[in-house]
Motif scaffolding. Structure first.
Motif, PDB file in Angstrom:
ATOM      1  N   MET A  86       0.833  -1.199   0.000  1.00  0.00           N
ATOM      2  CA  MET A  86       0.000   0.000   0.000  1.00  0.00           C
ATOM      3  C   MET A  86       0.871   1.253   0.000  1.00  0.00           C
ATOM      4  O   MET A  86       0.646   2.182  -0.789  1.00  0.00           O
ATOM      5  N   LYS A  87       1.870   1.279   0.871  1.00  0.00           N
ATOM      6  CA  LYS A  87       2.732   2.458   0.975  1.00  0.00           C
ATOM      7  C   LYS A  87       3.557   2.666  -0.287  1.00  0.00           C
ATOM      8  O   LYS A  87       3.953   3.799  -0.607  1.00  0.00           O
ATOM      9  N   ARG A 114      -8.738   3.614   2.608  1.00  0.00           N
ATOM     10  CA  ARG A 114      -8.485   5.056   2.770  1.00  0.00           C
ATOM     11  C   ARG A 114      -7.405   5.512   1.801  1.00  0.00           C
ATOM     12  O   ARG A 114      -7.521   6.564   1.161  1.00  0.00           O
ATOM     13  N   TYR A 115      -6.351   4.736   1.696  1.00  0.00           N
ATOM     14  CA  TYR A 115      -5.246   5.083   0.803  1.00  0.00           C
ATOM     15  C   TYR A 115      -5.715   5.123  -0.648  1.00  0.00           C
ATOM     16  O   TYR A 115      -5.215   5.910  -1.457  1.00  0.00           O
ATOM     17  N   ALA A 167     -13.749   2.280   3.709  1.00  0.00           N
ATOM     18  CA  ALA A 167     -12.872   2.278   4.887  1.00  0.00           C
ATOM     19  C   ALA A 167     -13.707   2.289   6.172  1.00  0.00           C
ATOM     20  O   ALA A 167     -13.401   1.558   7.118  1.00  0.00           O
ATOM     21  N   VAL A 168     -14.751   3.113   6.202  1.00  0.00           N
ATOM     22  CA  VAL A 168     -15.623   3.167   7.388  1.00  0.00           C
ATOM     23  C   VAL A 168     -16.181   1.775   7.690  1.00  0.00           C
ATOM     24  O   VAL A 168     -16.193   1.323   8.842  1.00  0.00           O
ATOM     25  N   LYS A 169     -16.636   1.075   6.649  1.00  0.00           N
ATOM     26  CA  LYS A 169     -17.215  -0.263   6.843  1.00  0.00           C
ATOM     27  C   LYS A 169     -16.179  -1.253   7.373  1.00  0.00           C
ATOM     28  O   LYS A 169     -16.458  -2.028   8.298  1.00  0.00           O
ATOM     29  N   SER A 219     -11.184   9.181  11.056  1.00  0.00           N
ATOM     30  CA  SER A 219     -10.585   9.946   9.951  1.00  0.00           C
ATOM     31  C   SER A 219     -11.386   9.756   8.665  1.00  0.00           C
ATOM     32  O   SER A 219     -11.615  10.716   7.920  1.00  0.00           O
ATOM     33  N   ALA A 220     -11.825   8.520   8.404  1.00  0.00           N
ATOM     34  CA  ALA A 220     -12.626   8.256   7.203  1.00  0.00           C
ATOM     35  C   ALA A 220     -13.998   8.932   7.306  1.00  0.00           C
ATOM     36  O   ALA A 220     -14.521   9.441   6.309  1.00  0.00           O
TER      37      ALA A 220
END
Length: 296
Positions: free
Chosen positions: A129-130, A163-164, A171-173, A194-195
């Motif tokens: 991911m990063k 999120r990324y 992301a919330v789910k 944050s999301a």
């Protein structure tokens, strides 16, 4: 319970099983400093290193003492599982320090020893991911999920990937799935808040942050997020109070510890800027950009 363990240790301070278990209890609730203290004492008393080092290193990782994590190496006489776990923890520390090649090497060693290690696969997903490699990140997550579908940490990692990838609703789910499996896991609460902010759901975001402020040790990031959310809700006085808390916590860190942690450097810069301390903000953020030019 923790109270029973404390009573046992008061009567018999050299009771190794109780001291190790006490350290694990503190680790479970996020009381990092107390966990490290108990586990170090158990080590001084001659406890089995294989039983002590993994929770001790986990506590250091949770406390963002990434260089402290890297002072530990697996011993040849440890079990395969323990050696794999420590290589995995080292990989996560390298990942947090943005030393991606070192992270990959450590995680590969973990996978060589324990091919079905869900923690190593989760860390690989975060590494991909990063590096902006979303498909391999999702693939690593799905492989790990096949081994352990009820892992709160795996669902947390999926939330991070979402999120990324610019999918705050997903992301919330997925952070929510992680929280349903372990409601007190602070990173998932922070991630979901944050999301939720990204989708404009400030009241719901505030619920997660206030849960953390009530149930977890003070943390600058949590206080800073609370300040931002309250500002969005037009609650200026409470927002300033939370910002002051974040600023006080930042100033309580050793300056070297901030320099050793790029995430903390960025946070210190943002908090200082919000407090209009522009000199400190410039110094923190300049150092951050030097250490992580990709964010320039």
């Amino acid at each position: 319970s923790a109270i029973e363990l404390k009573n046992i240790l008061q009567k018999d301070p050299a009771n190794l099983p109780a001291r190790i278990f006490m350290g694990r209890v503190y680790l479970r609730v996020g009381a990092v400093e107390f966990a490290i203290k108990e586990l170090r004492r158990a080590r001084e008393l001659g406890g089995d290193e294989e039983l002590i080092i993994l929770p001790l290193v986990s506590a250091k990782l949770m406390g963002q003492d990434f260089r402290g994590v890297l002072t530990h190496q697996p011993k040849p006489d440890w079990s395969t599982r323990a050696r794999a776990a420590l290589f995995g923890l080292r990989g996560q520390a390298f990942l947090s320090l943005r030393k991606y090649s070192d992270a990959e090497a450590a995680l590969t060693k973990a996978m060589d020893l324990e091919p079905k290690s869900t923690s190593a696969l989760a860390a690989f997903a975060q590494l991909y991911m990063k590096l902006g490699q979303i498909d391999p990140a999702v693939s690593a997550f799905e492989t790990a999920l096949g081994y352990n579908p009820d892992s709160f940490h795996l669902w947390h990692v999926k939330g991070e990937i979402d999120r990324y990838s610019g999918k705050p609703g997903d992301a919330v789910k997925n952070f929510g799935k992680a929280i349903s499996l372990r409601e007190d896991y602070a990173p998932s609460r922070i991630g979901r808040a944050s999301a939720l902010v990204e989708t404009g759901q400030y009241e719901d975001a505030l619920k997660d942050i206030e849960y953390l402020r009530q149930n977890k040790p003070p943390h600058a990031l949590i206080a800073f997020l609370q300040s931002k959310i309250l500002a969005h809700l037009g609650k200026a006085a409470r927002s300033r109070e939370a910002l002051n808390d974040a600023y006080t916590l930042i100033r309580g860190y050793d300056r070297k510890d901030i320099s050793d942690n790029t995430s903390l450097l960025l946070l210190a810069g943002m908090v200082s800027h919000a407090k209009n301390n522009l000199t400190d903000a410039f110094n923190y953020l300049s150092e951050f950009v030097l250490k992580d030019p990709s964010h320039a």
